[in-house]
Write a protein that holds these residues in place. Sequence first.
Motif, PDB file in Angstrom:
ATOM      1  N   ALA A   1       0.820  -1.210   0.000  1.00 61.07           N
ATOM      2  CA  ALA A   1       0.000   0.000   0.000  1.00 61.07           C
ATOM      3  C   ALA A   1       0.856   1.264   0.000  1.00 61.07           C
ATOM      4  O   ALA A   1       0.312   2.359  -0.116  1.00 61.07           O
ATOM      5  N   TRP A   2       2.155   1.114   0.125  1.00 63.60           N
ATOM      6  CA  TRP A   2       3.033   2.290   0.182  1.00 63.60           C
ATOM      7  C   TRP A   2       3.254   2.881  -1.201  1.00 63.60           C
ATOM      8  O   TRP A   2       3.143   2.197  -2.212  1.00 63.60           O
ATOM      9  N   TRP A   3       3.636   4.144  -1.203  1.00 61.52           N
ATOM     10  CA  TRP A   3       4.023   4.833  -2.431  1.00 61.52           C
ATOM     11  C   TRP A   3       5.492   4.501  -2.673  1.00 61.52           C
ATOM     12  O   TRP A   3       6.374   5.332  -2.511  1.00 61.52           O
ATOM     13  N   ASP A   4       5.763   3.281  -3.045  1.00 61.92           N
ATOM     14  CA  ASP A   4       7.135   2.770  -3.075  1.00 61.92           C
ATOM     15  C   ASP A   4       7.608   2.349  -4.455  1.00 61.92           C
ATOM     16  O   ASP A   4       8.638   1.692  -4.593  1.00 61.92           O
ATOM     17  N   ALA A   5       6.861   2.738  -5.503  1.00 59.84           N
ATOM     18  CA  ALA A   5       7.210   2.375  -6.885  1.00 59.84           C
ATOM     19  C   ALA A   5       7.314   0.867  -7.047  1.00 59.84           C
ATOM     20  O   ALA A   5       8.128   0.371  -7.818  1.00 59.84           O
ATOM     21  N   SER A   6       6.450   0.145  -6.361  1.00 55.30           N
ATOM     22  CA  SER A   6       6.500  -1.321  -6.429  1.00 55.30           C
ATOM     23  C   SER A   6       6.116  -1.843  -7.804  1.00 55.30           C
ATOM     24  O   SER A   6       6.462  -2.977  -8.149  1.00 55.30           O
ATOM     25  N   GLN A   7       5.408  -1.022  -8.617  1.00 57.73           N
ATOM     26  CA  GLN A   7       5.100  -1.471  -9.969  1.00 57.73           C
ATOM     27  C   GLN A   7       6.373  -1.601 -10.800  1.00 57.73           C
ATOM     28  O   GLN A   7       6.418  -2.357 -11.779  1.00 57.73           O
ATOM     29  N   ILE A   8       7.432  -0.890 -10.394  1.00 56.86           N
ATOM     30  CA  ILE A   8       8.729  -0.981 -11.062  1.00 56.86           C
ATOM     31  C   ILE A   8       9.635  -1.982 -10.363  1.00 56.86           C
ATOM     32  O   ILE A   8      10.275  -2.828 -11.007  1.00 56.86           O
TER      33      ILE A   8
END
Length: 974
Positions: A384-391
């Motif tokens: 749920a974090w704004w952690d660029a996990s899509q990258i």
Amino acid sequence: MINYRNLLFVPLALSFTAWTPPQPQKVLERISSDKACVKVAEKGLRPLAHQQAGRFLGKVAEDTANCRGGNKALERRSSVWLDWPNYWGAGDASSKTQELGAITTLGKHLKPNERGADGALIDLEYQRMELIRFNLNDNKTFENYIKGNGTTDGSVLKTWEAMRLPPSHPQFKQMANAKGEQVCTGELIRNRSLTGICNDIYNPAMGSTNQLFARNVRFESTFPDLGKNDLARNRHGNRLGLLTPDPQVISRKLFTRAQTKPEACNFGQGLPDNSKTAQCDYKKAPFFNVLAAYWIQFMTHDWFSHLREGHNDEAKMAMGCTSQRVNNQEQPVTAEQAQALGCRPNDKVDVGYSAQQEPAPTFEHNGKSYLARAHKTTENTVTAWWDASQIYGFDDTSLKRVKRDPKDGAKLLMMPRGKQTGASENQGYLPVFNSCEKDQTGCVADPINPAWKGQEAAAFADNWTVGMSFYHNLFVREHNLLVDAFRTQAKATPQADSGLRNPAKPDEIITYQKVTDDELFQIARLVVAAEIAKIHTIEWTTQLLYDEPMNLGMNANWNGLLEKNNPVSNVLEKIVVNRLGKSPDEIKANQIYSAFAAGAGIFGLGSHRYQDRLGFLGYLPDKKDIWDLHNLEHVNGGINHFGSPFNFPEEFPTVYRLHPLIPDLLEFRELQNPNTITKKVPVVSTFRGKATQAMTDGGLSNWAMSMGRQRLGALTLQNHPQFLQNLEMPRLQTETNKIDIAALDLIRDREHGVPRFNEFRRQYGLTQLTGFDDFIDQRLGKDSTEQKEQKRLIGLLREVYGQHKCDASKVITDAQLNADGSAINDCLGHPNGSMVDNIEDMDTVVGWLAEFTHPHGFAISETQFHVFILNASRRLFSDRFFTSSFRPEFYSTLGHQWVMNNGLGEKQWEASEYNGHKVQVSLLKRIMLRTMPELSGQLAGVMNVFDPWARDKGQYYSLQWKPKPTAVSDESFK
């Protein structure tokens, strides 16, 4: 009880100076308004509500409206919509009064235009504070929130047993301390972790992969179709079901884009060879471009997902096209009617996955019974974090799809591709997934869904389009450029302190030459994630909500504690922060401070500490900073969860169902001839693996300009892309192998138990509607073309959802009361026994698309906006890498400055003002210029990359669609 009387109690005499009224009637209006301001200041501002039913609904008293907006604000108070959009200065130039400038800052903020904008921010702060108070309902810890822990009130709890890691977790043994607590330390707190654990040092599981979605609405209001309580049964009768009203019928009647040349659109498929003679009509938003549409898809891939790779139930369910209302009676849809509508009764789709379906447990507190969770729950299968996990990945499987450069471990792999010759082509493109079909010796296939074959490699690879390809390539290039810049600095000053520290060895200085490839990779990830969050907060959102109050609010939301010249920040910081600094319990007092984020800021909160102000979390440049990596309270102390663990609520994906933003056809242009559309590319032809060829043939910079110049679709009824209503899905192996995505949006919301539109508004503290006619924009002339079209659409709403004979004895909600304090009943203020619209049954997505009365410059509805007010702040407040751990010890000195200044070196400023403000060269613009320097000519004069590049911005938040002088020949303006 908190009272903010002093916020307006200021010497108003200054407001009568330096003013030359242009017309006699304006003189009277101004005098009346100024007198009203005196009355408002004498009364003070209302206290915060103690009960949900008594909260502020965005409707102000007569004197307040008069003070902030004069006659216009007074005339529009009777509508169900918010009051602040009618204040002075809250719209375009026509919303401003003619007045001379003020001598002082205080004098400026007492003048009508500024007090209108400030008043809007005050209204919004009230609503956010009450949203925080009434709308945080976590499915695991709600009982703690209501009861507290015996010594601490639930609203200020900071740790929860439910946020501990289970014994089966690989890091479980690293967590326990002598007190039996779970505390993250050392390497676990140094970087953003793969699965999102240890962002909060004391709640390691919070925000991590596979945590339950929360709720913003009360649990009792969820899943209304189940009829679990009297209020739901009274509100909806027996009119609701998963497929009732029919989702495909709703899609075809209320969502379909009308076409003047259907054969030239071909259901969104365009014409052969991407012919520019193709034409798919859509309703356009003049101040927002296609880059913005794809940006939000790029964001949602980072934030939330309900999908489980390889674990979705094999069972398929129907999607409707089986019934519709005829003369207010539900009737079967015949084959002929289905063909005329365009819907397909044989479409089927996967059944959604639920984490918990058994009856929700209950608990008692102070004589009242509560549900401990919603009736059903689902898991967020990404962090749920704004952690660029899509990258960068969110679990072990997605991590295997992240391609590190084998020649440089700090970089992500990029490869040459295509025949474009722009200056940026040497930076390369993402590699393509390897499926090992060529049977290479020792080949290890990437773990992908077969449908992703041929796609560029990315951690989150589902729903891939050329827009996703664009942003993934853009930010991977940015990642690698930061690595290059760091290496350049390391070569120049190898023995210098990099600023980086290892929490396991906090006293050890790490020089530039000692930074390893893995450490540099993680620095680049932190920077890219922060850049993405910054762009979204102060660039994308300020263009989405294009007016002065939102520009002030969102910029102060991010920069308030760091940008000391912001007048709203200064005022609120003096009133709130300084007062709290004298509190005997400052840390707990900051619960109040947090609600003023729009003025005081969030980013960097707690990243400085001072000996004589131990609980103060702001920035005091004249005092010595004692922040210490040894002290976990310093590392973690800037975050605030307001008594409820952070995760996105189930309602959040609902308001991000923004498919109307996407056109059916992309207008492709080339840099050599930017005013000419060379071809029209169907969006559907850029899906999945086809995006790779589209990006290769077009090149990153040409696609940037093409999407930057094209307007996106307006969020309104009858404006969904036709290709999404007829999307090919061969993997389903059904009779049609197609689905209607617009209908699926409705089905998923119903599966997830989202309340219907009117109750949804009540739950978020907004005024209810009493019938479909309330949607009509009363600001329009009664004989205007726009209002006639709205009335036509209202007729369709009534046709689809129907009416019923109301029963005033049936109470339908406890979230709000009538103005006289009585309970709201089935008649919604109409006479008992009268025929009333079934507005209570209307799906939430349909409702906010039908909101024709938008605040000026809003691409979204006020209903959607209020979900953003709460959640946009929380995802910054709860993340220590944006608050107390936003420091060189984690980001390095170079990385920290890169985020602060939008790149290397000092801040860069635009040559001219933007809507009356001096502005930095925006972060996304600078990223584009770094990664695609050939765009320098096209981006000259572009202040916000999400505003159509060739549009003349005009004066003060103008929405005009007019070309710049260099774009007069552009056919999109003809």
